[in-house]
Write a protein that holds these residues in place. Structure first.
Motif, mmCIF file in Angstrom:
data_model
loop_
_atom_site.group_PDB
_atom_site.id
_atom_site.type_symbol
_atom_site.label_atom_id
_atom_site.label_comp_id
_atom_site.label_asym_id
_atom_site.label_seq_id
_atom_site.Cartn_x
_atom_site.Cartn_y
_atom_site.Cartn_z
ATOM 1 N N GLY A 136 0.792 -1.214 0.000
ATOM 2 C CA GLY A 136 0.000 0.000 0.000
ATOM 3 C C GLY A 136 0.827 1.267 0.000
ATOM 4 N N LEU A 137 0.151 2.387 -0.290
ATOM 5 C CA LEU A 137 0.837 3.672 -0.419
ATOM 6 C C LEU A 137 1.316 4.221 0.920
ATOM 7 C CD1 LEU A 137 -1.268 5.500 -3.156
ATOM 8 C CD2 LEU A 137 0.936 4.344 -3.387
ATOM 9 N N LYS A 138 0.633 3.916 2.015
ATOM 10 C CA LYS A 138 1.093 4.396 3.320
ATOM 11 C C LYS A 138 2.452 3.793 3.662
ATOM 12 C CE LYS A 138 -3.237 5.710 5.536
ATOM 13 N NZ LYS A 138 -4.115 5.552 6.720
ATOM 14 N N SER A 139 2.610 2.505 3.362
ATOM 15 C CA SER A 139 3.888 1.844 3.595
ATOM 16 C C SER A 139 4.964 2.439 2.694
ATOM 17 C CB SER A 139 3.754 0.340 3.325
ATOM 18 O OG SER A 139 4.999 -0.307 3.465
ATOM 19 N N LEU A 140 4.609 2.708 1.450
ATOM 20 C CA LEU A 140 5.556 3.305 0.511
ATOM 21 C C LEU A 140 5.969 4.697 0.977
ATOM 22 C CD1 LEU A 140 7.073 3.198 -2.191
ATOM 23 C CD2 LEU A 140 4.997 4.059 -3.296
ATOM 24 N N ALA A 141 5.015 5.467 1.498
ATOM 25 C CA ALA A 141 5.317 6.812 1.997
ATOM 26 C C ALA A 141 6.328 6.754 3.141
ATOM 27 C CB ALA A 141 4.035 7.501 2.461
ATOM 28 N N THR A 142 6.159 5.787 4.026
ATOM 29 C CA THR A 142 7.103 5.625 5.136
ATOM 30 C C THR A 142 8.494 5.336 4.608
ATOM 31 O OG1 THR A 142 5.360 4.796 6.590
ATOM 32 C CG2 THR A 142 7.630 4.290 7.214
ATOM 33 N N GLU A 143 8.562 4.488 3.586
ATOM 34 C CA GLU A 143 9.849 4.125 3.000
ATOM 35 C C GLU A 143 10.514 5.327 2.324
ATOM 36 O OE1 GLU A 143 11.612 0.308 0.501
ATOM 37 O OE2 GLU A 143 9.459 0.531 0.849
ATOM 38 N N LEU A 144 9.702 6.229 1.792
ATOM 39 C CA LEU A 144 10.231 7.425 1.135
ATOM 40 C C LEU A 144 10.452 8.571 2.133
ATOM 41 C CD1 LEU A 144 8.007 7.446 -2.082
ATOM 42 C CD2 LEU A 144 10.455 6.959 -1.975
ATOM 43 N N ALA A 145 10.077 8.336 3.402
ATOM 44 C CA ALA A 145 10.225 9.344 4.464
ATOM 45 C C ALA A 145 9.413 10.603 4.165
ATOM 46 C CB ALA A 145 11.694 9.689 4.688
#
Length: 206
Positions: free
Chosen positions: A163-172
């Motif tokens: 999901g995008l929330k997980s991706l956002a965390t990875e991108l800081a």
């Protein structure tokens, strides 16, 4: 090894037969903790599918995500450590391969060809981490996303199964900022979304 368990080609090419024979499949359930901080390492885990986050608590009690793994080894540093330095939390259900650590250490010490393959694998991981550092130096959310698609995607397509929330965390970045960046890139025709992926528009023309 169970006859129903199929070792992935990546491991079949990397590990000697003595280790493939004693490796086993592990089902990963969302929310499961594969191992805990300060626990003694007994297996080396290779993620085949799903996603695992390596987490650590700060002194203030906040959770810091050190790494997210969708495919590949988890906590390679544990090979030479007496205890894990973080928790491994399953974010997306999937499967992993568990190889006992002591036989793995023995094989690395006695099998030069395997040791060289292992070093090559670690070098590839270092290059990937360097790419992450380079990405974090980019200021724009869209720039970071495009960098990730280019460096960690396959043929211009980045899997986002968690999901995008997980991706956002990875991108800081915040997930709101990521949504806005994706919308802007879609509007300008640079990327498009499909089930479980974000892809570069040029990838669709191949």
């Amino acid at each position: 090894m169970s006859p129903l368990f199929q070792l992935p080609d990546t491991l079949r090419k990397l590990l000697p037969a003595s280790l493939t024979a004693i490796s086993s499949g592990v089902e990963l359930c969302k929310g499961q903790r594969l191992f805990l901080q300060r626990q003694r390492p007994r297996h080396m885990y290779f993620v085949v599918g799903g996603e695992i986050a390596l987490e650590r608590l700060t002194e203030a009690g906040d959770t810091v995500v050190l790494q997210r793994v969708r495919e590949g080894f988890v906590a390679e540093a544990s090979l030479q450590s007496g205890s894990y330095h973080c928790d491994a939390v399953v974010i997306v259900a999937g499967q992993a391969v568990a190889t006992p650590i002591e036989p793995l250490k023995l094989a690395l010490a006695t099998n030069p060809a395997f040791a060289l393959r292992w070093i090559g694998m670690l070098n590839a991981e270092v290059r990937r981490l360097r790419g992450q550092c380079e990405r974090m130096s980019l200021k724009g959310v869209g720039q970071r996303l495009l960098h990730m698609i280019e460096t960690e995607g396959v043929h211009g397509r980045l899997r986002i199964g968690s999901g995008l929330k997980s991706l956002a965390t990875e991108l800081a970045v915040t997930h709101e900022a990521l949504y806005r960046a994706i919308a802007a890139l879609e509007k300008s025709g640079v990327v498009f979304r499909e089930a479980g992926f974000i892809a570069l528009a040029r990838a669709a023309r191949r």
